[in-house]
Design a protein around this motif. Structure first.
Motif, mmCIF file in Angstrom:
data_model
loop_
_atom_site.group_PDB
_atom_site.id
_atom_site.type_symbol
_atom_site.label_atom_id
_atom_site.label_comp_id
_atom_site.label_asym_id
_atom_site.label_seq_id
_atom_site.Cartn_x
_atom_site.Cartn_y
_atom_site.Cartn_z
ATOM 1 N N LYS A 1 5.369 15.072 8.904
ATOM 2 C CA LYS A 1 3.536 13.481 8.473
ATOM 3 C C LYS A 1 3.016 14.738 7.624
ATOM 4 C CE LYS A 1 3.521 10.529 11.738
ATOM 5 N NZ LYS A 1 2.673 9.519 12.954
ATOM 6 N N GLU A 2 3.382 16.012 8.446
ATOM 7 C CA GLU A 2 1.928 17.315 7.480
ATOM 8 C C GLU A 2 3.191 17.298 6.352
ATOM 9 O OE1 GLU A 2 1.663 20.595 10.424
ATOM 10 O OE2 GLU A 2 0.731 19.449 11.655
ATOM 11 N N GLN A 3 4.200 17.123 6.298
ATOM 12 C CA GLN A 3 4.894 17.860 4.849
ATOM 13 C C GLN A 3 4.720 16.849 3.761
ATOM 14 O OE1 GLN A 3 5.702 20.760 5.123
ATOM 15 N NE2 GLN A 3 7.411 21.207 4.719
ATOM 16 N N ILE A 4 4.373 15.594 4.541
ATOM 17 C CA ILE A 4 4.888 14.220 3.586
ATOM 18 C C ILE A 4 3.065 14.152 3.139
ATOM 19 C CG2 ILE A 4 5.525 12.093 3.466
ATOM 20 C CD1 ILE A 4 7.287 12.165 5.443
ATOM 21 N N ARG A 5 2.090 14.371 4.073
ATOM 22 C CA ARG A 5 1.183 13.943 3.584
ATOM 23 C C ARG A 5 0.899 15.031 2.382
ATOM 24 N NH1 ARG A 5 -2.438 12.116 6.300
ATOM 25 N NH2 ARG A 5 -1.438 12.360 8.196
ATOM 26 N N ALA A 6 1.217 16.262 2.282
ATOM 27 C CA ALA A 6 0.390 17.138 1.550
ATOM 28 C C ALA A 6 1.530 17.505 0.499
ATOM 29 C CB ALA A 6 1.676 18.891 2.190
ATOM 30 N N PHE A 7 2.649 16.533 0.108
ATOM 31 C CA PHE A 7 3.088 16.273 -0.944
ATOM 32 C C PHE A 7 2.628 14.609 -1.246
ATOM 33 C CE2 PHE A 7 6.517 12.762 -3.485
ATOM 34 C CZ PHE A 7 5.884 14.025 -4.591
ATOM 35 N N ILE A 8 1.941 13.774 -0.786
ATOM 36 C CA ILE A 8 1.312 12.869 -1.754
ATOM 37 C C ILE A 8 0.060 13.302 -2.062
ATOM 38 C CG2 ILE A 8 -0.221 10.821 -1.046
ATOM 39 C CD1 ILE A 8 2.861 10.404 1.382
ATOM 40 N N VAL A 9 -0.559 14.186 -0.630
ATOM 41 C CA VAL A 9 -2.293 14.510 -1.570
ATOM 42 C C VAL A 9 -1.951 15.523 -3.149
ATOM 43 C CG1 VAL A 9 -3.868 15.867 -1.514
ATOM 44 C CG2 VAL A 9 -2.884 14.414 0.690
ATOM 45 N N GLU A 10 -0.887 16.507 -2.622
ATOM 46 C CA GLU A 10 -0.574 17.091 -4.037
ATOM 47 C C GLU A 10 -0.100 16.560 -5.484
ATOM 48 O OE1 GLU A 10 -1.228 19.689 -6.360
ATOM 49 O OE2 GLU A 10 -1.617 19.968 -4.040
ATOM 50 N N SER A 11 1.086 15.367 -5.113
ATOM 51 C CA SER A 11 1.676 14.616 -6.417
ATOM 52 C C SER A 11 0.535 13.321 -7.240
ATOM 53 C CB SER A 11 2.853 14.547 -5.831
ATOM 54 O OG SER A 11 3.649 15.336 -5.780
ATOM 55 N N PHE A 12 -0.212 12.938 -5.508
ATOM 56 C CA PHE A 12 -0.274 11.474 -6.406
ATOM 57 C C PHE A 12 -1.768 11.736 -6.107
ATOM 58 C CE2 PHE A 12 3.334 10.310 -4.373
ATOM 59 C CZ PHE A 12 4.480 10.058 -6.004
ATOM 60 N N LEU A 13 -1.923 12.706 -5.442
ATOM 61 C CA LEU A 13 -3.737 12.217 -5.596
ATOM 62 C C LEU A 13 -4.314 13.577 -6.058
ATOM 63 C CD1 LEU A 13 -4.753 11.557 -2.196
ATOM 64 C CD2 LEU A 13 -4.738 10.382 -3.780
ATOM 65 N N PHE A 14 -3.232 14.849 -7.053
ATOM 66 C CA PHE A 14 -3.612 15.888 -7.737
ATOM 67 C C PHE A 14 -4.898 16.607 -6.344
ATOM 68 C CE2 PHE A 14 -3.407 11.876 -10.625
ATOM 69 C CZ PHE A 14 -2.335 12.405 -10.578
ATOM 70 N N GLY A 15 -4.449 17.020 -5.631
ATOM 71 C CA GLY A 15 -5.333 17.836 -4.726
ATOM 72 C C GLY A 15 -6.172 17.537 -4.242
ATOM 73 N N ASP A 16 -6.541 16.246 -3.822
ATOM 74 C CA ASP A 16 -7.871 15.605 -3.616
ATOM 75 C C ASP A 16 -7.746 15.016 -2.265
ATOM 76 O OD1 ASP A 16 -10.068 14.468 -2.927
ATOM 77 O OD2 ASP A 16 -10.487 12.477 -4.622
ATOM 78 N N THR A 17 -8.798 16.510 -1.373
ATOM 79 C CA THR A 17 -8.344 15.693 0.345
ATOM 80 C C THR A 17 -9.589 15.321 0.236
ATOM 81 O OG1 THR A 17 -9.412 18.329 0.785
ATOM 82 C CG2 THR A 17 -7.086 18.406 0.330
ATOM 83 N N THR A 18 -10.699 15.166 -0.501
ATOM 84 C CA THR A 18 -11.756 14.464 0.304
ATOM 85 C C THR A 18 -11.447 12.882 0.528
ATOM 86 O OG1 THR A 18 -12.405 14.134 -2.305
ATOM 87 C CG2 THR A 18 -13.671 15.446 -1.082
ATOM 88 N N ARG A 19 -10.566 12.468 0.083
ATOM 89 C CA ARG A 19 -9.990 10.534 0.162
ATOM 90 C C ARG A 19 -9.189 10.451 1.649
ATOM 91 N NH1 ARG A 19 -6.646 7.093 -4.068
ATOM 92 N NH2 ARG A 19 -6.330 4.994 -2.568
ATOM 93 N N ALA A 20 -9.688 9.840 2.594
ATOM 94 C CA ALA A 20 -8.721 9.690 3.914
ATOM 95 C C ALA A 20 -7.903 8.777 3.444
ATOM 96 C CB ALA A 20 -10.334 9.064 4.857
ATOM 97 N N LEU A 21 -6.285 9.286 4.537
ATOM 98 C CA LEU A 21 -5.229 9.039 4.125
ATOM 99 C C LEU A 21 -5.009 9.181 5.643
ATOM 100 C CD1 LEU A 21 -3.297 7.684 1.898
ATOM 101 C CD2 LEU A 21 -1.925 9.597 1.441
ATOM 102 N N LEU A 22 -4.411 7.839 6.256
ATOM 103 C CA LEU A 22 -4.096 7.657 7.310
ATOM 104 C C LEU A 22 -3.155 7.607 7.520
ATOM 105 C CD1 LEU A 22 -6.841 5.588 8.737
ATOM 106 C CD2 LEU A 22 -6.995 8.028 8.887
ATOM 107 N N ASP A 23 -1.922 8.104 8.639
ATOM 108 C CA ASP A 23 -0.770 7.942 8.917
ATOM 109 C C ASP A 23 -0.287 6.614 8.198
ATOM 110 O OD1 ASP A 23 -0.608 10.618 9.492
ATOM 111 O OD2 ASP A 23 -0.039 10.099 11.339
ATOM 112 N N ASP A 24 -1.044 5.440 8.991
ATOM 113 C CA ASP A 24 -0.449 4.117 8.745
ATOM 114 C C ASP A 24 -0.696 3.108 7.039
ATOM 115 O OD1 ASP A 24 1.543 4.333 10.815
ATOM 116 O OD2 ASP A 24 -0.381 3.993 12.395
ATOM 117 N N ASP A 25 -1.543 3.515 6.861
ATOM 118 C CA ASP A 25 -2.213 3.227 5.274
ATOM 119 C C ASP A 25 -1.849 2.994 4.328
ATOM 120 O OD1 ASP A 25 -5.004 3.197 6.527
ATOM 121 O OD2 ASP A 25 -5.451 4.713 4.746
#
Length: 92
Positions: A6-30
């Motif tokens: 989950k950590e690896q997948i979340r990091a990829f999604i934040v970097e690739s699709f949210l452009f590093g924006d960690t302020t957007r809450a993204l829960l595991d089941d969203d």
């Protein structure tokens, strides 16, 4: 192992699709699709990431929302594929 996935997948999604924006809450089941995190092209990028990072092959018929629409679903899919492709230990 699931937490690591989950950590690896979340990091990829934040970097690739949210452009590093960690302020957007993204829960595991969203839902990644319903929350406009990824579109159809993004799903293909996610599939490519999963194949390259976790050394698994994703068949076309496996590219479904049930496998790729949330961090939890992607992690469960990868864990299942990894368990199937892992060689069995030989008892001595």
């Amino acid at each position: 192992m699931m937490m690591y996935l989950k950590e690896q997948i979340r990091a990829f999604i934040v970097e690739s699709f949210l452009f590093g924006d960690t302020t957007r809450a993204l829960l595991d089941d969203d839902s990644l699709i319903e929350n406009d995190v990824v579109d159809s092209t993004g799903i293909l990028e996610l599939v490519s990431f999963v194949e390259d990072t976790f050394a698994i092959t994703v068949a076309d018929v496996e590219i479904l929302p049930s496998n790729f629409d949330s961090i939890a679903r992607v992690a469960a899919f990868v864990a299942g594929k990894s368990a199937v492709s892992a060689p069995l230990a030989v008892a001595s």
